[in-house]
Design a protein around this motif. Structure first.
Motif, PDB file in Angstrom:
ATOM      1  N   THR A 126      66.902 -27.285  95.600  1.00 13.85           N
ATOM      2  CA  THR A 126      67.418 -26.288  96.537  1.00 13.85           C
ATOM      3  C   THR A 126      66.659 -24.974  96.376  1.00 13.85           C
ATOM      4  O   THR A 126      65.977 -24.738  95.371  1.00 13.85           O
ATOM      5  CB  THR A 126      68.901 -26.029  96.284  1.00 13.85           C
ATOM      6  N   ALA A 127      66.826 -24.098  97.349  1.00  9.85           N
ATOM      7  CA  ALA A 127      66.203 -22.779  97.278  1.00  9.85           C
ATOM      8  C   ALA A 127      66.709 -22.013  96.062  1.00  9.85           C
ATOM      9  O   ALA A 127      65.951 -21.303  95.396  1.00  9.85           O
ATOM     10  CB  ALA A 127      66.503 -22.000  98.561  1.00  9.85           C
TER      11      ALA A 127
ATOM     12  N   GLU B 175      57.799 -28.025 106.002  1.00 11.13           N
ATOM     13  CA  GLU B 175      58.948 -27.257 105.534  1.00 11.13           C
ATOM     14  C   GLU B 175      59.041 -27.249 104.004  1.00 11.13           C
ATOM     15  O   GLU B 175      59.565 -26.309 103.410  1.00 11.13           O
ATOM     16  CB  GLU B 175      60.240 -27.842 106.124  1.00 11.13           C
TER      17      GLU B 175
ATOM     18  N   GLU C 183      56.937 -24.373 103.012  1.00  8.51           N
ATOM     19  CA  GLU C 183      57.574 -23.131 103.451  1.00  8.51           C
ATOM     20  C   GLU C 183      58.752 -22.773 102.544  1.00  8.51           C
ATOM     21  O   GLU C 183      58.943 -21.606 102.177  1.00  8.51           O
ATOM     22  CB  GLU C 183      58.042 -23.267 104.897  1.00  8.51           C
ATOM     23  N   ALA C 184      59.535 -23.765 102.191  1.00  9.14           N
ATOM     24  CA  ALA C 184      60.694 -23.512 101.327  1.00  9.14           C
ATOM     25  C   ALA C 184      60.249 -23.040  99.947  1.00  9.14           C
ATOM     26  O   ALA C 184      60.867 -22.147  99.354  1.00  9.14           O
ATOM     27  CB  ALA C 184      61.541 -24.779 101.212  1.00  9.14           C
ATOM     28  N   GLN C 185      59.163 -23.627  99.442  1.00  6.50           N
ATOM     29  CA  GLN C 185      58.688 -23.205  98.127  1.00  6.50           C
ATOM     30  C   GLN C 185      58.146 -21.780  98.167  1.00  6.50           C
ATOM     31  O   GLN C 185      58.426 -20.979  97.268  1.00  6.50           O
ATOM     32  CB  GLN C 185      57.620 -24.173  97.609  1.00  6.50           C
TER      33      GLN C 185
END
Length: 571
Positions: A315-316, A374, A377-379
């Motif tokens: 998760t973020a 994505e 991008e999330a990382q």
């Protein structure tokens, strides 16, 4: 015992033999050989009566469960990468697919021991055929087979020898389950018949600061009790060394330790040329030791530990928390974060295609962003969030960049998240050859010598039989390093090395002479690298680099630089 870093190969005499391999741990150590115990011998096969099949299958499953539990216990007793490796191996033993295969073999009439043996052989063949990361796990699978067969026969689990005195450990190869609990006070050095410079044994030797020689096929003839001198710098094992040779090695090691103790602070050559010395970091349990090291920061923060052995991406919140912990530990220093290097040797079920015929040449590293943009991008968002409230100087680099367009697109993504410094890794020959175009599209370059060697020589880094091609002293590899370093200098971009080559003090001189501006290695290696740089001028480094480039092969390059360095010290 003697240990050190800068040594020379002992001369052979009529009473000695010099066995050649690849040196992966610095210094030298002398002592008697103790070999890993041979695995349990399979009993003659027997046909299982249909009425006994349930009990036989239960015995086989119980053996697998015992192995998995033993590995989990070992993982709980250690920390860092060792615990993760052991837990991963335990998961392999507990794989229900494996248990089902064993059960089917027993149902077909095989006894428990042979069912386990045959099931592991089938899985082994599949891993070898898959190549890359999977092929690297073959040694782990062999170890699981040996442990399971021993368990079902009621024998003791395979393990390290215990001769009652310090010894030189010699083995065909070393499995994580054995090496995780290795005691450096008992094991003076490591010698393996197989393996290469990026093997598990090589990584362990650097972490523990042990002399080691891998890929030494002739070590198969070494027997228990044979006195040997292991030279981790020269990559040699000398049998029956005379006392003078051992004493000379000990004296060299003592001089090395004294030199390392005299030098501290930022890396620089004797004439003041700055060379940033950084640490590699692969998991949070390594953080305390890495942060305590005398370094200018992290040159390679591997983020895969957050993603491996999971069914879905972290998760973020998980990512941001982990990154912030590292950034806070290195406040005021540089931290170079490598974005997810999935694929090939690090397959992930939520991003890696299972049907790639050649994963090492497939969708890996930055290329995974094509399949799942994505994920990247999330990382980047998590890295940016973690960097907001930290005093660390956060740099971000992409693995497996091949063409300038990829570097440009990655830099744009990094900038879009408010991160200032974006870089590209040079791991394929195409990137090295067009490094000037790459450098124009980003802020820095980082050379990963392990993969660069693999692709330059078309030599799978998991194959011990091809280990000579993966030797970072190979002149062709050094030529690619020079090309990238010169391109970076022409564009006023720093160029670092974060592969295994940076941990070798003598090779560090060559890399600096080729134009590399920073070196990133295991914390235990930095002191020797710092001291060696401090004893040589930049011109010395350039002359030694010329000697290495002119050599016909890795062995000759290493010898030429070693001899050239000795001559400079005497003049």
């Amino acid at each position: 015992m003697t240990t050190g870093t800068t040594t020379t190969a002992a001369p052979a005499t009529s009473a000695t033999r010099v066995l050649d391999g690849i040196g992966v741990g610095g210094g030298s150590a002398a002592g008697p050989v103790a070999r890993m115990a041979q695995p349990s011998v399979l009993p003659p096969p027997r046909t299982v009566d249909p009425a006994d099949v349930p009990a036989e299958a239960a015995a086989a499953r119980a053996a697998l469960a015992r192995v998995a539990a033993d590995l989990e216990e070992r993982a709980a007793a250690v920390g860092g990468d060792a615990a993760q490796v052991l837990s991963a191996q335990a998961m392999m033993a507990a794989d229900p697919t494996l248990a089902d295969q064993v059960g089917d073999l027993v149902a077909g009439g095989a006894d428990a021991a042979h069912a386990l043996d045959n099931a592991f052989r089938a899985f082994r063949a599949s891993l070898e055929a898959a190549g890359g990361y999977f092929a690297e796990r073959v040694a782990d699978l062999d170890d699981l087979r040996h442990r399971s067969v021993a368990a079902v026969q009621g024998h003791a689990m395979p393990g390290l020898p215990d001769p009652g005195h310090p010894y030189i450990l010699v083995a065909e190869d070393l499995a994580p389950a054995d090496t995780a609990l290795l005691d450096p006070a008992e094991v003076l050095a490591l010698v393996t018949e197989r393996g290469g410079p990026t093997s598990h044994t090589a990584i362990l030797a650097k972490i523990l600061g042990l002399p080691a020689v891998v890929g030494c096929a002739a070590a198969a003839a070494l027997t228990d009790g044979t006195p040997v001198l292991v030279d981790g710098a020269a990559g040699t094992v000398v049998t029956d060394p005379d006392p003078d040779t051992v004493a000379e090695a000990a004296a060299r090691d003592e001089r090395r330790r004294e030199a390392a103790a005299r030098v501290s602070g930022p890396g620089r050559t004797a004439d003041g040329h700055a060379v940033k010395l950084l640490v590699n970091l692969g998991a949070l349990p390594e953080l305390d030791a890495a942060a305590a090291a005398d370094s200018e920061g992290v040159g390679l923060f591997r983020t895969e530990f957050l993603y491996l052995d999971r069914e879905q991406a972290p998760t973020a919140e998980e990512q941001t928390g982990a990154y912030r912990t590292v950034f806070d530990a290195f406040a005021g220093r540089r931290v170079v974060v490598r974005t997810l290097d999935a694929g090939a040797d690090k397959p992930l079920p939520f991003v890696t295609a299972a049907d790639e015929q050649n994963p090492a040449l497939g969708v890996r590293g930055l290329r995974t962003a094509r399949r799942d943009p994505e994920l990247l991008e999330a990382q980047l968002a998590a890295i940016a969030a973690a960097a907001q409230d930290t005093e660390a100087d956060v740099w971000v680099m992409a693995p497996m960049v091949s063409v300038p367009g990829e570097a440009a697109e990655f830099t744009a993504r990094v900038r879009a998240h408010g991160l200032r410094t974006a870089g590209a890794m040079v791991e394929v020959p195409a990137a090295a050859l067009r490094a000037k175009d790459l450098a124009r599209q980003c802020d820095f370059l980082s050379i990963g010598t392990n993969d660069l060697a693999q692709y330059a020589f078309a030599a799978d880094r998991t194959l011990g039989t091809l280990a000579e091609f993966l030797d970072p002293w190979q002149p062709a590899l050094l030529e690619l390093v020079r090309t990238a370093a010169q391109a970076g200098a022409a564009c006023d971009r720093p160029v670092g090395v974060c592969g295994e080559a940076a941990a070798d003090p003598m090779l560090a001189l060559v890399l600096v002479g080729l134009g590399v501006s920073s070196l990133s290695a295991a914390p235990s290696c930095l002191g020797d690298v710092r001291a060696t740089l401090a004893a040589h001028s930049l011109d010395d480094c350039r002359r030694l680099a010329g000697l290495a480039l002119a050599a016909p092969d890795a062995t000759a390059a290493r010898a030429a630089v070693r001899d050239g360095s000795v001559r400079e010290a005497l003049t």
